[in-house]
Write a protein that holds these residues in place. Sequence first.
Motif, PDB file in Angstrom:
ATOM      1  N   GLU A 225       0.829  -1.204   0.000  1.00 38.06           N
ATOM      2  CA  GLU A 225       0.000   0.000   0.000  1.00 38.06           C
ATOM      3  C   GLU A 225       0.860   1.250   0.000  1.00 38.06           C
ATOM      4  O   GLU A 225       0.362   2.347  -0.231  1.00 38.06           O
ATOM      5  N   TYR A 226       2.146   1.091   0.267  1.00 43.15           N
ATOM      6  CA  TYR A 226       3.062   2.230   0.215  1.00 43.15           C
ATOM      7  C   TYR A 226       3.570   2.417  -1.211  1.00 43.15           C
ATOM      8  O   TYR A 226       3.513   1.494  -2.038  1.00 43.15           O
ATOM      9  N   ALA A 227       4.058   3.614  -1.503  1.00 45.19           N
ATOM     10  CA  ALA A 227       4.475   3.953  -2.864  1.00 45.19           C
ATOM     11  C   ALA A 227       5.773   3.248  -3.234  1.00 45.19           C
ATOM     12  O   ALA A 227       6.666   3.066  -2.399  1.00 45.19           O
ATOM     13  N   LEU A 228       5.874   2.847  -4.485  1.00 42.73           N
ATOM     14  CA  LEU A 228       7.091   2.259  -5.042  1.00 42.73           C
ATOM     15  C   LEU A 228       7.683   3.223  -6.062  1.00 42.73           C
ATOM     16  O   LEU A 228       6.971   4.057  -6.619  1.00 42.73           O
ATOM     17  N   PRO A 229       8.973   3.098  -6.361  1.00 40.01           N
ATOM     18  CA  PRO A 229       9.535   3.880  -7.462  1.00 40.01           C
ATOM     19  C   PRO A 229       8.901   3.432  -8.777  1.00 40.01           C
ATOM     20  O   PRO A 229       8.306   2.344  -8.852  1.00 40.01           O
ATOM     21  N   PRO A 230       8.986   4.237  -9.827  1.00 40.61           N
ATOM     22  CA  PRO A 230       8.320   3.887 -11.091  1.00 40.61           C
ATOM     23  C   PRO A 230       8.637   2.490 -11.601  1.00 40.61           C
ATOM     24  O   PRO A 230       7.739   1.772 -12.058  1.00 40.61           O
ATOM     25  N   ALA A 231       9.910   2.065 -11.504  1.00 44.81           N
ATOM     26  CA  ALA A 231      10.273   0.736 -12.001  1.00 44.81           C
ATOM     27  C   ALA A 231       9.585  -0.358 -11.189  1.00 44.81           C
ATOM     28  O   ALA A 231       9.091  -1.352 -11.746  1.00 44.81           O
ATOM     29  N   GLY A 232       9.527  -0.178  -9.884  1.00 40.91           N
ATOM     30  CA  GLY A 232       8.852  -1.163  -9.040  1.00 40.91           C
ATOM     31  C   GLY A 232       7.353  -1.174  -9.270  1.00 40.91           C
ATOM     32  O   GLY A 232       6.718  -2.230  -9.278  1.00 40.91           O
ATOM     33  N   HIS A 233       6.782  -0.001  -9.452  1.00 41.99           N
ATOM     34  CA  HIS A 233       5.335   0.095  -9.704  1.00 41.99           C
ATOM     35  C   HIS A 233       4.977  -0.599 -11.012  1.00 41.99           C
ATOM     36  O   HIS A 233       3.956  -1.295 -11.099  1.00 41.99           O
ATOM     37  N   ALA A 234       5.808  -0.438 -12.034  1.00 37.00           N
ATOM     38  CA  ALA A 234       5.535  -1.072 -13.324  1.00 37.00           C
ATOM     39  C   ALA A 234       5.566  -2.593 -13.216  1.00 37.00           C
ATOM     40  O   ALA A 234       4.748  -3.295 -13.834  1.00 37.00           O
ATOM     41  N   LEU A 235       6.495  -3.130 -12.434  1.00 33.83           N
ATOM     42  CA  LEU A 235       6.556  -4.578 -12.240  1.00 33.83           C
ATOM     43  C   LEU A 235       5.376  -5.075 -11.401  1.00 33.83           C
ATOM     44  O   LEU A 235       4.772  -6.102 -11.707  1.00 33.83           O
TER      45      LEU A 235
END
Length: 322
Positions: A225-235
Amino acid sequence: MDNHQALSSMDLPFVGRGRALGQVSDVDLRLLRVFMAVVNSGGFSAAEPVLGVGRSSISTYMADLETRLGLRLCHRGRAGFQMTSEGEQVFEAATRLFRAVDGFLDDIDSVHQTPRGSLALGLADALVSLPEMSITHALARFSADFPAVHVHLHMLTPEQVEQGVLDGQLQVGVVPARHRLEGLIYQSLYEETSALYVTPDHPLAIMPQAGLEEALPDCEAVSPEYALPPAGHALQRQLRSTATASNREGMAFLILTGRYVGFLPVHMATPWVAQGRLVSVALPTWQFSTAMLAIYRREQRPHRLREGFMATLAQVMSNDSA
């Protein structure tokens, strides 16, 4: 006498049609701290781990503050927590008040040859296992150099750390890089690598690498539920999320059930891997890095203890990289 009794046993004078408070007491300051923590956390329940007390005690503290001020500060109920217009004004006034108090304490500290007072730091969870122990080493050296300073360490969500630094309740915070907020200064610390993990009895753990990429999207996954960096969010978006966790320790709990695949920082997962309780999903393309940052508030007035800690941290990092 517990904290609640100590607070509520005080007389509640100075409330009426005239000036709401004839003076500001220690009790008023404590109650205002509770109010600010509730606002910064977004509600009574969310403020429980920050304040270390239960919801019923927080509700009583808030009612006491409203009585002392003669104002309705917030609405609470099924619709959730919401400040009134009077509450917003009190919050802004309290923020200015505590900044002034901090400035006064800094001035008094500067009179002493040996710096005194307190340094409050906020850290996101699961950083203690980082191999780069810059914060730990900096705290050790700072405590040796400033023995009269009391260090307060708060384990909070990244959002709570940022808000605490902005409000002046924390002097320094450590958070993963997500966005840049006005009013904060950011200093890079190190990179944290995250990878996919499952338990040894999970189907992905025994599957040939050639089939992993195709099988992965069909497996149940836990998402943060916490934010990820863009690369992590995409995965993460490519996984079939059937569970969520509010922090990284929660991610580990769910992955260790054996039902889910999920991302964990490599340094955090390493002890469980060594114990044979977790295995990494061998897909190099399914990893991402997160920059860890130290943050402090941008302001013209110097803060002696904060500057001392940041100087110590810079020195430790320079020695570690040498």
